[in-house]
Design a protein around this motif. Structure first.
Motif, PDB file in Angstrom:
ATOM      1  N   LYS A   1     142.021  79.321  45.775  1.00  0.00           N
ATOM      2  CA  LYS A   1     140.874  78.501  46.198  1.00  0.00           C
ATOM      3  C   LYS A   1     141.103  77.932  47.587  1.00  0.00           C
ATOM      4  O   LYS A   1     140.186  77.918  48.415  1.00  0.00           O
ATOM      5  N   ARG A   2     142.349  77.467  47.847  1.00  0.00           N
ATOM      6  CA  ARG A   2     142.658  76.928  49.178  1.00  0.00           C
ATOM      7  C   ARG A   2     142.517  78.006  50.239  1.00  0.00           C
ATOM      8  O   ARG A   2     141.947  77.794  51.306  1.00  0.00           O
ATOM      9  N   ASP A   3     143.014  79.194  49.938  1.00  0.00           N
ATOM     10  CA  ASP A   3     142.936  80.303  50.890  1.00  0.00           C
ATOM     11  C   ASP A   3     141.491  80.751  51.104  1.00  0.00           C
ATOM     12  O   ASP A   3     141.108  81.111  52.224  1.00  0.00           O
ATOM     13  N   ALA A   4     140.704  80.737  50.032  1.00  0.00           N
ATOM     14  CA  ALA A   4     139.294  81.108  50.177  1.00  0.00           C
ATOM     15  C   ALA A   4     138.566  80.096  51.058  1.00  0.00           C
ATOM     16  O   ALA A   4     137.734  80.469  51.903  1.00  0.00           O
ATOM     17  N   ALA A   5     138.891  78.807  50.885  1.00  0.00           N
ATOM     18  CA  ALA A   5     138.266  77.780  51.727  1.00  0.00           C
ATOM     19  C   ALA A   5     138.709  77.953  53.183  1.00  0.00           C
ATOM     20  O   ALA A   5     137.888  77.825  54.106  1.00  0.00           O
ATOM     21  N   ALA A   6     139.994  78.265  53.393  1.00  0.00           N
ATOM     22  CA  ALA A   6     140.478  78.474  54.761  1.00  0.00           C
ATOM     23  C   ALA A   6     139.819  79.701  55.382  1.00  0.00           C
ATOM     24  O   ALA A   6     139.447  79.696  56.563  1.00  0.00           O
ATOM     25  N   ALA A   7     139.646  80.766  54.596  1.00  0.00           N
ATOM     26  CA  ALA A   7     138.993  81.971  55.113  1.00  0.00           C
ATOM     27  C   ALA A   7     137.535  81.691  55.450  1.00  0.00           C
ATOM     28  O   ALA A   7     137.021  82.170  56.473  1.00  0.00           O
ATOM     29  N   ALA A   8     136.877  80.912  54.603  1.00  0.00           N
ATOM     30  CA  ALA A   8     135.476  80.559  54.893  1.00  0.00           C
ATOM     31  C   ALA A   8     135.393  79.729  56.174  1.00  0.00           C
ATOM     32  O   ALA A   8     134.496  79.931  57.006  1.00  0.00           O
ATOM     33  N   GLY A   9     136.352  78.808  56.348  1.00  0.00           N
ATOM     34  CA  GLY A   9     136.386  78.017  57.581  1.00  0.00           C
ATOM     35  C   GLY A   9     136.641  78.895  58.796  1.00  0.00           C
ATOM     36  O   GLY A   9     136.031  78.705  59.852  1.00  0.00           O
ATOM     37  N   ALA A  10     137.539  79.875  58.651  1.00  0.00           N
ATOM     38  CA  ALA A  10     137.822  80.784  59.767  1.00  0.00           C
ATOM     39  C   ALA A  10     136.597  81.628  60.104  1.00  0.00           C
ATOM     40  O   ALA A  10     136.308  81.869  61.286  1.00  0.00           O
ATOM     41  N   ARG A  11     135.881  82.073  59.067  1.00  0.00           N
ATOM     42  CA  ARG A  11     134.651  82.850  59.339  1.00  0.00           C
ATOM     43  C   ARG A  11     133.599  81.994  60.038  1.00  0.00           C
ATOM     44  O   ARG A  11     132.916  82.454  60.953  1.00  0.00           O
ATOM     45  N   ALA A  12     133.487  80.736  59.599  1.00  0.00           N
ATOM     46  CA  ALA A  12     132.526  79.837  60.239  1.00  0.00           C
ATOM     47  C   ALA A  12     132.908  79.606  61.698  1.00  0.00           C
ATOM     48  O   ALA A  12     132.044  79.599  62.588  1.00  0.00           O
ATOM     49  N   GLU A  13     134.193  79.432  61.955  1.00  0.00           N
ATOM     50  CA  GLU A  13     134.649  79.246  63.333  1.00  0.00           C
ATOM     51  C   GLU A  13     134.403  80.500  64.155  1.00  0.00           C
ATOM     52  O   GLU A  13     133.998  80.428  65.323  1.00  0.00           O
TER      53      GLU A  13
END
Length: 173
Positions: free
Chosen positions: A83-95
Motif C-alpha cells: 500500500k505504501r509503495d502504491a501510494a508512492a507510485a501514485a505520487g510519482a505519477r502525479a508528479e
C-alpha cells in the motif's frame, strides 16, 4: 490302578500333603505376580510413551502456531509495504504528470516572444519534454521494480527466519 494310587496316597503323611499344597499354592501365586508385573511394566512403558508423544505434539502445535502467527504478521507487513509503495507510485505519477504539464506550458510561445527565437524555444522545449518524459517514465519503472524487489526480499527474509526458528524444534526430535 486307582486302588494302588489311593493306597499309596494313604501311606504319605498328612504334613507332606500340606507342604505340597502350600508349595503349589505359592508357585501359582508367584506365577500370577510375575504375569501382573509384566503387564504393569508394559502399561507403564505405554503410558510414558503416550506422555512423550503428547508432549511432542504439544511442542509441534506451539511451533506451528508461532509460524502461522509470524506468517500472518509478515503478510500484514507486506500488505502495508504494498500500500505504501502504491501510494508512492501514485505520487510519482502525479508528479510526472505535473512536470509534463509544466513543460507543455513552458513550450507554448509567450506573447512577448517573436520570430525565430520563439520557434527555437518551442523546438527546444519539445525536445526537453521528450527527454524529461522518457527519463521520468524510466525512473518510475525503476522505482516500481525496486519496490517489488524490496517486498520479495522482506518476504524471503521472513521465510528464512521462520525456518531457522522451527529448525531447533525439528532437530530436538
Amino acid at each position: 490302578m486307582i486302588r494302588a494310587l489311593l493306597g499309596l496316597a494313604g501311606r504319605v503323611p498328612l504334613t507332606a500333603w500340606v507342604i505340597a499344597a502350600l508349595l503349589a499354592w505359592g508357585g501359582w501365586n508367584r506365577w500370577q505376580a510375575q504375569r501382573h508385573e509384566v503387564a504393569a511394566t508394559a502399561a507403564a512403558a505405554s503410558a510414558q510413551s503416550h506422555a512423550e508423544a503428547t508432549s511432542h505434539e504439544r511442542q509441534a502445535r506451539e511451533v506451528e502456531q508461532k509460524a502461522a502467527k509470524a506468517a500472518k504478521e509478515q503478510a500484514d507487513a507486506n500488505d502495508r509495504l504494498r500500500k505504501r509503495d502504491a501510494a508512492a507510485a501514485a505520487g510519482a505519477r502525479a508528479e510526472l504528470d505535473r512536470l509534463r504539464g509544466d513543460l507543455a506550458a513552458a513550450a507554448e510561445p509567450g506573447a512577448a516572444a517573436s520570430g525565430a527565437a520563439a520557434a527555437g524555444r518551442a523546438d527546444g522545449a519539445a525536445g526537453a519534454r521528450v527527454v524529461v518524459g522518457s527519463c521520468a517514465a524510466t525512473a518510475l519503472e525503476v522505482a516500481e521494480a525496486a519496490d517489488d524487489a524490496e517486498r520479495k526480499l522482506i518476504g524471503l527474509q521472513a521465510y528464512v527466519g521462520q525456518l531457522l526458528e522451527a529448525l531447533p524444534a525439528c532437530v530436538a526430535r
